[in-house]
Enzyme design. Structure first.
Site, short mmCIF file in Angstrom:
data_model
loop_
_atom_site.label_atom_id
_atom_site.label_comp_id
_atom_site.label_asym_id
_atom_site.label_seq_id
_atom_site.Cartn_x
_atom_site.Cartn_y
_atom_site.Cartn_z
N LYS A 265 25.08 40.89 31.23
CA LYS A 265 24.10 40.93 32.33
C LYS A 265 24.10 42.31 32.99
O LYS A 265 23.05 42.92 33.18
CB LYS A 265 24.41 39.85 33.39
CG LYS A 265 24.43 38.44 32.84
CD LYS A 265 24.71 37.40 33.92
CE LYS A 265 26.09 37.50 34.55
NZ LYS A 265 27.20 37.24 33.62
N ARG B 38 24.14 31.46 41.21
CA ARG B 38 25.19 30.91 40.36
C ARG B 38 25.20 29.38 40.38
O ARG B 38 25.99 28.77 39.69
CB ARG B 38 26.56 31.36 40.84
CG ARG B 38 26.87 32.81 40.65
CD ARG B 38 27.09 33.11 39.20
NE ARG B 38 28.38 33.60 38.85
CZ ARG B 38 28.70 34.88 38.77
NH1 ARG B 38 27.84 35.81 39.06
NH2 ARG B 38 29.90 35.23 38.37
N ARG C 205 36.78 44.64 27.56
CA ARG C 205 36.04 45.45 28.56
C ARG C 205 37.02 46.32 29.34
O ARG C 205 38.11 45.89 29.72
CB ARG C 205 35.29 44.54 29.53
CG ARG C 205 34.65 45.34 30.66
CD ARG C 205 33.61 44.56 31.42
NE ARG C 205 34.14 43.37 32.07
CZ ARG C 205 33.39 42.50 32.72
NH1 ARG C 205 32.08 42.66 32.79
NH2 ARG C 205 33.93 41.44 33.27
N ARG D 70 39.54 44.90 34.55
CA ARG D 70 39.31 44.09 35.75
C ARG D 70 40.36 42.98 35.82
O ARG D 70 40.74 42.42 34.79
CB ARG D 70 37.91 43.45 35.66
CG ARG D 70 36.89 44.15 36.52
CD ARG D 70 35.48 43.69 36.28
NE ARG D 70 35.22 42.27 36.48
CZ ARG D 70 34.00 41.73 36.43
NH1 ARG D 70 32.95 42.50 36.20
NH2 ARG D 70 33.82 40.44 36.59
N ARG E 137 36.66 31.23 34.27
CA ARG E 137 35.29 31.63 34.63
C ARG E 137 34.27 30.93 33.74
O ARG E 137 33.20 30.53 34.20
CB ARG E 137 35.14 33.16 34.50
CG ARG E 137 35.84 33.91 35.63
CD ARG E 137 36.14 35.34 35.27
NE ARG E 137 34.96 36.15 35.06
CZ ARG E 137 34.96 37.29 34.37
NH1 ARG E 137 36.08 37.75 33.83
NH2 ARG E 137 33.85 37.97 34.22
P1 AP5 Z 1 28.95 43.19 30.96
O1 AP5 Z 1 27.59 43.78 30.92
O2 AP5 Z 1 29.95 43.80 31.86
O3 AP5 Z 1 28.84 41.60 31.18
P2 AP5 Z 1 28.41 40.75 32.44
O4 AP5 Z 1 27.59 39.61 31.94
O5 AP5 Z 1 27.82 41.61 33.50
O6 AP5 Z 1 29.85 40.22 32.84
P3 AP5 Z 1 30.58 40.01 34.23
O7 AP5 Z 1 31.99 39.67 33.88
O8 AP5 Z 1 30.38 41.16 35.15
O9 AP5 Z 1 29.83 38.76 34.75
P4 AP5 Z 1 30.38 37.71 35.65
O10 AP5 Z 1 29.14 36.92 35.87
O11 AP5 Z 1 31.55 36.93 35.25
O12 AP5 Z 1 30.99 38.56 36.86
P5 AP5 Z 1 30.39 39.10 38.20
O13 AP5 Z 1 30.80 40.49 38.31
O14 AP5 Z 1 28.97 38.71 38.39
O15 AP5 Z 1 29.51 43.18 29.45
C1 AP5 Z 1 30.81 42.68 29.16
C2 AP5 Z 1 31.47 43.54 28.08
O16 AP5 Z 1 30.75 43.37 26.85
C3 AP5 Z 1 31.43 45.05 28.35
O17 AP5 Z 1 32.61 45.61 27.84
C4 AP5 Z 1 30.20 45.56 27.59
O18 AP5 Z 1 30.33 46.91 27.19
C5 AP5 Z 1 30.19 44.61 26.40
N1 AP5 Z 1 28.84 44.29 25.93
C6 AP5 Z 1 27.75 44.03 26.69
N2 AP5 Z 1 26.69 43.71 25.91
C7 AP5 Z 1 27.15 43.77 24.62
C8 AP5 Z 1 26.53 43.54 23.37
N3 AP5 Z 1 25.24 43.20 23.26
N4 AP5 Z 1 27.29 43.70 22.26
C9 AP5 Z 1 28.58 44.05 22.34
N5 AP5 Z 1 29.24 44.29 23.51
C10 AP5 Z 1 28.51 44.13 24.64
O19 AP5 Z 1 31.21 38.20 39.24
C11 AP5 Z 1 32.62 38.34 39.39
C12 AP5 Z 1 33.12 37.29 40.38
O20 AP5 Z 1 32.48 37.50 41.66
C13 AP5 Z 1 32.78 35.83 40.02
O21 AP5 Z 1 33.75 35.28 39.15
C14 AP5 Z 1 32.82 35.19 41.42
O22 AP5 Z 1 34.13 35.02 41.86
C15 AP5 Z 1 32.17 36.26 42.30
N6 AP5 Z 1 30.72 36.13 42.39
C16 AP5 Z 1 29.77 37.04 41.98
N7 AP5 Z 1 28.54 36.59 42.24
C17 AP5 Z 1 28.69 35.37 42.81
C18 AP5 Z 1 27.78 34.38 43.28
N8 AP5 Z 1 26.45 34.56 43.20
N9 AP5 Z 1 28.28 33.25 43.81
C19 AP5 Z 1 29.61 33.05 43.93
N10 AP5 Z 1 30.54 33.93 43.47
C20 AP5 Z 1 30.07 35.09 42.92
#
Ligand code: AP5
Length: 213
Positions: A13, A87, A121, A154, A165
């Site tokens: 994402k 979410r 990552r 991370r 997660r």
């Molecule tokens: P990356 O692009 O970093 O993936 P992502 O989907 O953004 O993953 P996140 O871990 O950031 O999502 P998340 O939803 O768990 O965490 P968030 O930060 O929102 O890609 C991942 C890896 O794969 C990278 O190494 C990249 O290079 C690689 N990659 C990408 N695309 C690829 C491809 N096509 N092919 C190969 N490799 C690829 O949230 C973190 C925490 O915050 C949550 O757990 C929660 O505690 C809190 N939080 C955030 N938002 C909320 C909310 N709305 N409500 C409640 N809690 C929340």
């Protein structure tokens, strides 16, 4: 146009939202906002750190407030891409009172590939650039290509937290797929290909919508 990128943790994402930001979209990542606050140790950071580090969702009232504040800081006439919000259904309903969601891009990928992506990552703690030691390694031995800082993992990218997660995603967030399908906003994207292949699908969808508008 306002779009939501929906999908499991680690599906890409953030990676895809950054590509849209390079084309002028405003990228709002609730995860990035929370991590910045945790890093600073501010009031919000202290309240949410335990949830984020355990891989649980932070309470809805807190995250909705975070989003409201962010939306007040930006030009809401721009194209906005939301990454990590909503979410759950309660957040989706709250969002409806804040901005109009035009489309929801649902990035699809299986859990085993997610675990491989997330355990590999690495991020730059200074500029936030995201790497992957398998699919997008830095050119200089674990240093950021952009600012030279040492890359880190991370805290929530340990395998036990990743599994937690994913469990939270399937229970709380996956129902949004049906929610947005019923609203006629959902577009599915096959996220199993390379970063460029996934982005090509997203760009095609956006061009198609722009033509229809
Ligand atoms: P990356 O692009 O970093 O993936 P992502 O989907 O953004 O993953 P996140 O871990 O950031 O999502 P998340 O939803 O768990 O965490 P968030 O930060 O929102 O890609 C991942 C890896 O794969 C990278 O190494 C990249 O290079 C690689 N990659 C990408 N695309 C690829 C491809 N096509 N092919 C190969 N490799 C690829 O949230 C973190 C925490 O915050 C949550 O757990 C929660 O505690 C809190 N939080 C955030 N938002 C909320 C909310 N709305 N409500 C409640 N809690 C929340």
């Amino acid at each position: 146009m306002n779009i939501v990128i929906l999908g499991p943790p680690g599906v890409g994402k953030g990676t895809q939202a950054v590509r849209l930001a390079q084309m002028g979209w405003i990228h709002i990542s609730t995860g990035d906002i929370l991590r910045e606050s945790i890093e600073k140790g501010d009031t919000l950071g202290n309240k949410v750190a335990q949830y984020v580090h355990r891989g649980e969702l932070v309470p809805n009232h807190l995250i909705v407030e975070v989003l409201k504040q962010k939306l007040q800081e930006i030009d809401c006439n721009s194209n906005i891409v939301l990454d990590g919000f909503p979410r759950n259904v309660e957040q989706a309903r709250a969002l409806e009172g804040l901005i109009k969601v035009d489309k929801v891009l649902y990035l699809k990928c299986d859990d085993e590939q997610i675990i491989k992506r997330l355990t590999a990552r690495r991020i730059c703690p200074r500029c936030g650039e995201v790497y992957n030691i398998i699919t997008k390694p830095p050119s200089d031995n674990m240093r950021c290509d952009k600012c030279g800082s040492s890359l880190i993992q991370r805290e929530d990218d340990r395998e036990d937290v990743i599994r937690k997660r994913l469990e939270v995603y399937h229970r709380e967030t996956a129902p949004l797929v049906e929610y947005y399908r019923r609203n006629g906003l959902l577009e599915e994207i096959d996220a199993t290909g390379t970063i460029d292949e996934v982005f090509d699908q997203i760009r095609e969808k956006i061009e198609e919508w722009a033509k229809r508008k």
